[in-house]
Write an enzyme that holds these catalytic residues in place. Structure first.
Site, PDB file in Angstrom:
ATOM      1  N   ARG A   2       1.033  -1.178   0.052  1.00 22.22           N
ATOM      2  CA  ARG A   2      -0.184   0.345   0.014  1.00 22.22           C
ATOM      3  C   ARG A   2       0.446   0.810   0.079  1.00 22.22           C
ATOM      4  NH1 ARG A   2      -3.301   0.222   5.511  1.00 22.22           N
ATOM      5  NH2 ARG A   2      -4.807  -1.260   3.869  1.00 22.22           N
ATOM      6  N   TYR A   3       2.061   1.465   0.687  1.00 23.26           N
ATOM      7  CA  TYR A   3       2.818   2.292   0.888  1.00 23.26           C
ATOM      8  C   TYR A   3       3.623   2.059  -0.023  1.00 23.26           C
ATOM      9  CZ  TYR A   3       0.883   2.976   5.255  1.00 23.26           C
ATOM     10  OH  TYR A   3      -0.103   3.754   6.447  1.00 23.26           O
TER      11      TYR A   3
ATOM     12  N   ARG B  62       7.174  -0.266   1.206  1.00 25.22           N
ATOM     13  CA  ARG B  62       6.554  -0.670   3.047  1.00 25.22           C
ATOM     14  C   ARG B  62       6.148  -1.963   1.909  1.00 25.22           C
ATOM     15  NH1 ARG B  62       4.597   3.168   6.973  1.00 25.22           N
ATOM     16  NH2 ARG B  62       5.595   4.248   4.581  1.00 25.22           N
TER      17      ARG B  62
ATOM     18  N   CYS C  92      -3.350 -17.875  14.390  1.00 23.89           N
ATOM     19  CA  CYS C  92      -3.429 -17.110  16.202  1.00 23.89           C
ATOM     20  C   CYS C  92      -3.186 -18.115  17.192  1.00 23.89           C
ATOM     21  CB  CYS C  92      -3.735 -16.037  16.252  1.00 23.89           C
ATOM     22  SG  CYS C  92      -3.496 -14.947  14.316  1.00 23.89           S
TER      23      CYS C  92
ATOM     24  N   CYS D 236      -8.003 -12.908  18.873  1.00 28.62           N
ATOM     25  CA  CYS D 236      -8.621 -11.803  19.331  1.00 28.62           C
ATOM     26  C   CYS D 236      -9.879 -11.649  18.993  1.00 28.62           C
ATOM     27  CB  CYS D 236      -7.747 -10.641  19.441  1.00 28.62           C
ATOM     28  SG  CYS D 236      -6.237 -11.300  19.556  1.00 28.62           S
TER      29      CYS D 236
ATOM     30  N   CYS E 221      -9.906  -9.023  16.143  1.00 30.29           N
ATOM     31  CA  CYS E 221      -9.207  -9.012  14.879  1.00 30.29           C
ATOM     32  C   CYS E 221      -9.588  -8.156  13.651  1.00 30.29           C
ATOM     33  CB  CYS E 221      -9.264 -10.391  14.575  1.00 30.29           C
ATOM     34  SG  CYS E 221      -7.923 -10.178  13.554  1.00 30.29           S
TER      35      CYS E 221
ATOM     36  N   ARG F 113      -8.985  -8.859  11.319  1.00 33.07           N
ATOM     37  CA  ARG F 113      -8.484  -9.273   9.929  1.00 33.07           C
ATOM     38  C   ARG F 113      -8.894 -10.729   9.640  1.00 33.07           C
ATOM     39  NH1 ARG F 113      -2.120  -7.945   9.410  1.00 33.07           N
ATOM     40  NH2 ARG F 113      -2.460  -6.313   8.649  1.00 33.07           N
TER      41      ARG F 113
ATOM     42  N   ASP G  17     -10.453  -1.138  13.653  1.00 30.88           N
ATOM     43  CA  ASP G  17     -11.009   0.175  12.423  1.00 30.88           C
ATOM     44  C   ASP G  17     -12.188  -0.186  12.862  1.00 30.88           C
ATOM     45  OD1 ASP G  17      -8.453   0.140  11.329  1.00 30.88           O
ATOM     46  OD2 ASP G  17      -7.720  -1.623  12.031  1.00 30.88           O
TER      47      ASP G  17
ATOM     48  N   ASP H  76      -6.542   3.348  10.547  1.00 29.04           N
ATOM     49  CA  ASP H  76      -5.858   3.725   9.180  1.00 29.04           C
ATOM     50  C   ASP H  76      -6.773   3.525   8.533  1.00 29.04           C
ATOM     51  OD1 ASP H  76      -4.329   2.320   7.611  1.00 29.04           O
ATOM     52  OD2 ASP H  76      -4.391   0.434   8.625  1.00 29.04           O
TER      53      ASP H  76
ATOM     54  N   LYS I 216      -2.076   4.298   7.744  1.00 28.06           N
ATOM     55  CA  LYS I 216      -2.011   5.293   8.611  1.00 28.06           C
ATOM     56  C   LYS I 216      -2.111   6.789   8.793  1.00 28.06           C
ATOM     57  CE  LYS I 216      -0.127   1.106  10.258  1.00 28.06           C
ATOM     58  NZ  LYS I 216      -1.277   0.156   9.807  1.00 28.06           N
TER      59      LYS I 216
HETATM   60  C1  LIG Z   1       0.465  -0.418   8.918  1.00 28.48           C
HETATM   61  C2  LIG Z   1       0.847  -1.258   7.670  1.00 28.48           C
HETATM   62  C3  LIG Z   1       2.437  -0.361   6.731  1.00 28.48           C
HETATM   63  C4  LIG Z   1       3.558  -0.068   8.280  1.00 28.48           C
HETATM   64  O1  LIG Z   1       2.661   1.186   9.187  1.00 28.48           O
HETATM   65  P1  LIG Z   1       4.095   1.846   9.895  1.00 28.48           P
HETATM   66  O2  LIG Z   1       3.263   3.151   9.589  1.00 28.48           O
HETATM   67  O3  LIG Z   1       5.831   2.139   9.209  1.00 28.48           O
HETATM   68  O4  LIG Z   1       4.126   0.872  10.820  1.00 28.48           O
HETATM   69  C5  LIG Z   1       2.647  -1.278   5.588  1.00 28.48           C
HETATM   70  N1  LIG Z   1       2.112  -1.601   5.245  1.00 28.48           N
HETATM   71  C6  LIG Z   1       0.703  -1.968   5.890  1.00 28.48           C
HETATM   72  C7  LIG Z   1      -0.382  -2.657   4.220  1.00 28.48           C
HETATM   73  C8  LIG Z   1       0.308  -0.962   6.897  1.00 28.48           C
HETATM   74  O5  LIG Z   1      -0.900  -1.695   7.506  1.00 28.48           O
HETATM   75  S1  SF4 Z   2      -5.510  -9.198  16.713  1.00 29.92           S
HETATM   76 FE1  SF4 Z   2      -5.676 -11.340  15.436  1.00 29.92          FE
HETATM   77  S2  SF4 Z   2      -4.462 -11.474  13.968  1.00 29.92           S
HETATM   78 FE2  SF4 Z   2      -3.133  -9.921  15.996  1.00 29.92          FE
HETATM   79  S3  SF4 Z   2      -3.127 -12.701  17.440  1.00 29.92           S
HETATM   80 FE3  SF4 Z   2      -5.336 -10.983  17.691  1.00 29.92          FE
HETATM   81  S4  SF4 Z   2      -6.638 -12.529  15.967  1.00 29.92           S
HETATM   82 FE4  SF4 Z   2      -4.379 -12.833  15.744  1.00 29.92          FE
END
Ligand SMILES: *Cc1c(COP(=O)(O)O)cnc(C)c1O
Ligand code: SF4
Length: 380
Positions: free
Chosen positions: A106-107, A110, A119, A123, A126, A128, A287, A324, A331
């Site tokens: 996305r960035y 990175r 996991c 949680c 979560c 995701r 989120d 985010d 973010k």
């Molecule tokens: C959070 C995130 C990162 C890392 O972001 P930082 O601000 O550098 O910690 C990189 N890629 C994605 C898709 C993210 O959601």
């Molecule tokens: S927040 Fe989601 S990905 Fe992170 S440890 Fe918990 S269940 Fe796993």
């Protein structure tokens, strides 16, 4: 195998109500048994979507008599099933920013790489949920090689973040093969591992895992403590092993209603982290993911908390409060010049694009009591 072994912890996880009671017979006959049995519908209704699973270790931290921050993070809730506020499973558009399966780019510089969808503990908040806890979607060897090849051939990438699920659900052998491959790519200046194992299964941080880190350091390990109650002697030992291997350890947490949305809870958590030698990095606004809105704290309350903490605590104990942006904007700090409009709230991202965020009307914000919500019932 025994309780100090991480494989034992994983194999003996509670995945059903009966297994939970077998691991915690001390709660039988008390208020927590009643509370948990009352959630049968939530257990049944969420099972096919987002599993219930908790290590004996993490379960042992939960209170015998009350619904504390540990229970609140692990017990299914009927609110997950009837979330009408948010309907999107992937509001951050992580899946659509995927050049190869399992890698979000996305960035510009990175990439986030989902190494596992498993996991130690699931949680309930979560972000995701759409894929975490489903074993059928774990990346294959072929996909891992495709991701490595993508990173190798994109010299604009300077950082790789191993995430998941929990990347430490993979074996040391797989992790070593990936990490050593990444270390050989000279355009990368940073490798990060995002893991909750030091919190939910600190036994995972074995002497041999620490030796592996030492061979590969520096690596930044970002862990995920949400409450001071999670900062145990076992966790501190795991963190010490990682730090002694020459790695930097940071923490990210999520601002969660009824769990850590008070000055006291935030302060205690951040101070416990400093005691372990962990620098608080991010505090995330929860989120806009379907099935988690009962955990959300509204933005104005979140900002108030940060104001109360700053100046009264060491600067190094304060994480950056970030949101985010829905739609994949990335973010941004909440209390900042990125915030461009109050009603409805909008933020500018790093490229100057505008993204609207949910106004979080306090009346609907989950378990927040009237006294905790923002003065004047302001909507952001
Ligand atoms: C959070 C995130 C990162 C890392 O972001 P930082 O601000 O550098 O910690 C990189 N890629 C994605 C898709 C993210 O959601
Ligand atoms: S927040 Fe989601 S990905 Fe992170 S440890 Fe918990 S269940 Fe796993």
């Amino acid at each position: 195998m025994k309780a100090s072994d991480w494989q034992w912890q994983l194999q003996n996880r509670a995945k059903t109500l009966e297994q939970l009671f077998a691991l915690r017979p001390d709660i039988l006959g008390g208020p927590m048994e009643k509370e948990i049995r009352g959630r049968q519908k939530a257990f049944d209704g969420t099972a096919h979507q987002f599993r219930f699973s908790v290590t004996p270790y993490y379960l042992s931290l939960a209170s015998r008599t009350e619904l504390d921050p540990i229970w609140r993070q692990i017990l299914p809730d009927e609110a997950e099933l009837s979330d009408h506020r948010f309907t999107q499973p992937d509001p951050l558009a992580e899946e659509s920013h995927m050049p190869v399966p399992g890698l979000t780019h996305r960035y510009p510089d990175r990439v986030l790489w989902y190494l596992s969808h498993n996991c130690a503990v699931y949680c309930r908040f979560c972000m995701r949920k759409r894929k975490v806890s489903r074993s059928e979607s774990a990346p294959t060897l072929h996909q891992r090689n495709a991701a490595l090849e993508y990173i190798r051939s994109n010299r604009a990438i300077s950082e790789v973040i191993l995430s998941g699920g929990d990347p430490l659900s993979q074996s040391d052998e797989i992790l070593y093969s990936i990490l050593s491959e990444l270390k050989r790519m000279d355009h990368l200046s940073s490798i990060r591992i995002h893991t909750r194992m030091p919190v939910t299964c600190p036994q995972r941080i074995t002497a041999s895992f620490a030796r592996m880190l030492r061979r590969l350091e520096p690596i930044t390990v970002v862990t995920h403590f949400n409450h001071a109650q999670e900062c145990t002697e076992q966790s501190a030992r795991a963190i010490r092993q990682i730090r002694r291997s020459g790695c930097l350890v940071l923490n990210q947490s999520v601002l969660l209603s009824g769990i850590n949305d008070s000055v006291r809870a935030q302060r205690d958590l951040q101070h416990q982290l400093l005691r372990m030698g962990v620098k608080p990095y991010y505090l995330h606004q929860c989120d806009e993911v379907q099935g988690v809105s009962h955990f959300r704290v509204n933005l104005s309350r979140g900002m108030e908390l940060q104001k109360e903490l700053r100046g009264r605590n060491p600067g190094i104990s304060l994480p950056l409060y970030v949101i985010d942006l829905p739609g994949g904007g990335g973010k941004v700090p909440v209390d900042s010049s990125y915030f461009v409009q109050k009603s409805p709230p909008e933020f500018k991202n790093f490229e100057g694009h505008r993204f609207a965020v949910h106004p979080d009307i306090p009346e609907n914000s989950g378990r927040l009591s009237a006294s905790q919500s923002s003065p004047g019932g302001e909507s952001i």
